[in-house]
Design a protein around this motif. Structure first.
Motif, PDB file in Angstrom:
ATOM      1  N   GLU A   1       0.856  -1.176   0.000  1.00 10.90           N
ATOM      2  CA  GLU A   1       0.000   0.000   0.000  1.00 10.90           C
ATOM      3  C   GLU A   1       0.895   1.230   0.000  1.00 10.90           C
ATOM      4  OE1 GLU A   1      -3.752   2.218   0.496  1.00 10.90           O
ATOM      5  OE2 GLU A   1      -3.305   0.154  -0.088  1.00 10.90           O
TER       6      GLU A   1
ATOM      7  N   LYS B   1      -9.739  -2.422   4.040  1.00 14.14           N
ATOM      8  CA  LYS B   1      -9.438  -2.732   2.635  1.00 14.14           C
ATOM      9  C   LYS B   1      -8.868  -4.139   2.479  1.00 14.14           C
ATOM     10  CE  LYS B   1      -6.601  -1.086  -1.256  1.00 14.14           C
ATOM     11  NZ  LYS B   1      -5.713   0.010  -1.724  1.00 14.14           N
ATOM     12  N   TYR B   2      -7.941  -4.508   3.364  1.00 13.78           N
ATOM     13  CA  TYR B   2      -7.276  -5.805   3.237  1.00 13.78           C
ATOM     14  C   TYR B   2      -7.798  -6.834   4.235  1.00 13.78           C
ATOM     15  CZ  TYR B   2      -4.035  -3.200   0.313  1.00 13.78           C
ATOM     16  OH  TYR B   2      -3.496  -2.419  -0.676  1.00 13.78           O
TER      17      TYR B   2
ATOM     18  N   PHE C   1       3.216  -1.093   4.221  1.00 13.26           N
ATOM     19  CA  PHE C   1       2.675   0.263   4.070  1.00 13.26           C
ATOM     20  C   PHE C   1       3.788   1.292   3.983  1.00 13.26           C
ATOM     21  CE2 PHE C   1       0.492   3.967   6.394  1.00 13.26           C
ATOM     22  CZ  PHE C   1      -0.052   4.471   5.227  1.00 13.26           C
TER      23      PHE C   1
ATOM     24  N   GLU D   1      -0.982   0.811  -5.235  1.00 11.69           N
ATOM     25  CA  GLU D   1      -0.937  -0.502  -4.578  1.00 11.69           C
ATOM     26  C   GLU D   1      -0.340  -1.552  -5.497  1.00 11.69           C
ATOM     27  OE1 GLU D   1      -5.400  -2.129  -5.349  1.00 11.69           O
ATOM     28  OE2 GLU D   1      -5.227  -0.308  -4.128  1.00 11.69           O
TER      29      GLU D   1
ATOM     30  N   ILE E   1      -7.165   1.055   5.740  1.00 14.82           N
ATOM     31  CA  ILE E   1      -6.321  -0.035   5.254  1.00 14.82           C
ATOM     32  C   ILE E   1      -6.724  -1.361   5.909  1.00 14.82           C
ATOM     33  CG2 ILE E   1      -3.946  -0.931   5.228  1.00 14.82           C
ATOM     34  CD1 ILE E   1      -3.011   1.996   4.972  1.00 14.82           C
TER      35      ILE E   1
END
Length: 613
Positions: free
Chosen positions: A109, A337-338, A319, A116, A334
């Protein structure tokens, strides 16, 4: 050392669903395994070693050592006679033996949302082999030192693993350090090659690494382009088999005085220890998505972004950015998102985000989270409770891990399903680690007590020496109390056997005959709702001997007033060595390379208040 039974009061226990899937699901099991690890380290660590590939088996004593300077040279040796390659174990072995080639190794990220990349284990191996061949083409061979000065990009992981694959020793320098700090580390470790990047953005600030590393923008006589070299390189590279005690990496850590120390870690013991601590402390399972927010330039990034997770075949978030950029919800965005399930960060980051309240956190779901972890300094109970209640919705255990660059991995830590939690406590020792608390005379204290934290025997991942200066290694860690590894930290053990880190011994203040812990004063200040962050140091006082000098960061929207100062006077891992200098108005700062932003020093000098002398 470990109590017979876990305490029932004033603790938080793991949720039942976590206990059902945990590797170690009860305090009784933990205690039994711990005793085995101390009494029979060969049996305990031998079981861990079975998960890895060994070109040749060890022939001597599994773990041999001397911690007593009065009896000869200090040494630690693990699995002497064995040969292996750590890169082979965390990539080839996972791909070919465990069939994990298509598993994601890293979700990268970038600094900007939407920037990404996803890299599988097979893709990572291919890139590592190519760059290992690049290194060989430049004459790098087994035992050579290679300096790496890069941002948080996939290429940083590729570079360090390529070194490990050919037996070269990587020395990573945090990308926020100055040219002088980089130069000092390159010279001390006698590096033959520097790997860097043009630059990167940290938030909205451009960091021009190539300019910092070299005053000449591009010199074709010495500068080579990564991408050009990679295009020509083969994607196959046989690993170089290394002895167990061959060096793996050097990582510099700044002491209170003198130049930074090059902490040296070796291949086999470090591999076993980071693999075991990652698996058990985070209770790792194959469906987890793990995220450690540290920079790989620090030991946390070495052990718990690269080597520990990859040794377990884990999928991790890597990150590049900041927790507050472009807004203060970035970390939780984040996580969603993941679908991050295991999240590891620093108390400093937690306190930073506490400034902005709960709304930025509650904008995001965070339902994937199962375990939260903290690292870098003792966490004050207020930040622990906020992390547990607001971020984890009171359902995720918080593993507050104590360790050092020197220890290689966690040494005092809870296990998420096995050890009941006390907010702010490092809890109990990890397997194979035997702590003790000593008084100033070097006598071991029993029961509830406070003093110097030391360790009585080694574990596989402990440092082996200070690079190029074994005398400094012995003097720093073993001379004060022969027979013990001296951490330099103060520690309190409570009636239940829990360990509480009170801060560096040189951060203990003697004010009018009263010994005060800076960490405890800081914790008291942070309890005030107006305070986001606090740091406390001592400054000389003609009557009291020492007096407290407190640096306080106020919460968002709070202004300083005389009344607030009066309240804080009643109320009452930042570089305290530097803060002491500021408190005493001394501008010879020494090494400040571990500061992410050294420009703050002048602001502190400009705004310092006078002290009575």
């Amino acid at each position: 050392m470990i109590p017979d039974k876990a305490p029932k009061k004033d603790v938080l226990h793991a949720a039942e669903d976590l206990k059902k899937e945990a590797h170690i699901s009860s305090f009784e099991t933990f205690k039994e395994l711990y005793e085995k690890s101390v009494e029979s380290p060969e049996e305990f660590w031998g079981d861990v070693a079975k998960d890895f590939f060994w070109k040749t088996k060890h022939t001597g004593q599994f773990l041999d050592y001397n911690f007593d300077v009065t009896k000869g040279k200090i040494f630690v040796k693990c699995m002497e006679g064995a040969t292996t390659n750590i890169c082979y174990n965390i990539l080839d072995h996972n791909i070919h033996e465990r069939q994990l080639g298509d598993r994601v190794a890293f979700y990268w990220e970038g600094n900007e949302p939407g920037d990404e990349k996803t890299v599988t284990y097979r893709e990572l191996l291919e890139q590592v082999c190519k760059f290992a061949n690049v290194l060989k083409s430049q004459g790098v061979k087994k035992g050579d030192r290679v300096s790496i000065y890069m941002p948080m990009v996939i290429e940083l992981v590729v570079a360090m693993l390529a070194c490990a694959r050919i037996g070269a020793v990587h020395s990573i320098v945090f990308a926020g350090f100055s040219a002088e700090s980089l130069c000092e580390r390159i010279i001390d470790s006698q590096c033959s090659l520097l790997i860097t990047a043009d630059g990167f953005y940290r938030g909205d600030k451009l960091i021009s690494l190539k300019v910092i590393a070299d005053e000449v923008p591009w010199n074709p006589e010495v500068d080579l382009c990564w991408h050009t070299l990679m295009e020509e390189a083969s994607n196959e590279c046989e690993p170089v088999w290394c002895e167990s005690e061959d060096p793996l990496f050097i990582l510099y850590t700044s002491g209170s005085t003198g130049k930074p120390k090059g902490v040296l870690h070796t291949v086999s013991g470090y591999m076993l220890y980071t693999a075991a601590t990652f698996k058990l402390v985070f209770d790792y399972h194959p469906d987890d998505i793990y995220w450690c927010t540290a920079d790989i330039g620090w030991i946390t990034g070495h052990s718990y972004i690269t080597y520990g997770p990859l040794a377990n075949g884990a999928s991790s978030v890597l990150f590049e950015g900041l927790p507050t950029y472009p807004d203060v919800s970035r970390m939780w965005q984040i996580v969603d998102k993941y679908q991050v399930s295991k999240f590891y960060t620093a108390p400093t980051a937690i306190r930073l985000l506490m400034k902005y309240g709960t709304e930025p956190v509650h904008k995001c779901k965070r339902t994937s989270l199962k375990i939260l972890g903290t690292v870098g300094e003792p966490i004050n109970p207020e930040a622990w409770q906020w992390f547990y209640s607001v971020v984890g919705d009171k359902r995720c255990p918080v593993v507050d891990t104590f360790w050092q660059t020197e220890t290689g991995g966690h040494v005092l830590t809870p296990l998420p399903a096995a050890t009941p939690l006390k907010p702010g406590s490092a809890t109990f020792p990890f397997f194979g680690v035997v702590p003790a608390i000593l008084n100033e005379s070097g006598e071991e204290l029993e029961g509830p007590s406070e003093g110097y934290l030391v360790f009585k025997q080694p574990w596989p991942g402990v440092m082996r020496t200070v690079y190029g200066n074994h005398e400094r290694f012995e003097a720093t860690y073993f001379k004060k109390f022969p027979g013990y590894y001296v951490t330099g930290d103060g520690c309190r053990r409570d009636k239940d056997g829990y360990y509480w880190i009170t801060g560096r011994i040189d951060d203990m203040l003697n004010v009018s005959g009263h010994l005060l812990s800076t960490a405890e004063v800081e914790s008291a200040l942070v309890e005030h709702q107006a305070v986001a962050e606090a740091a406390v140091v001592g400054t000389p006082h003609p009557v009291k001997g020492e007096s407290l000098y407190c640096f306080v960061t106020l919460a968002d929207g709070i202004s300083y007033t005389a009344a607030l100062e009066a309240e804080l006077r009643q109320q009452g891992k930042i570089m305290r060595r530097v803060l002491r200098k500021i408190a005493s108005n001394q501008r010879d700062m020494g090494d400040v390379s571990t500061l992410a932003d050294s420009t703050v020093l002048e602001q502190l000098f400009e705004n310092r208040c006078g002290t009575a002398m």
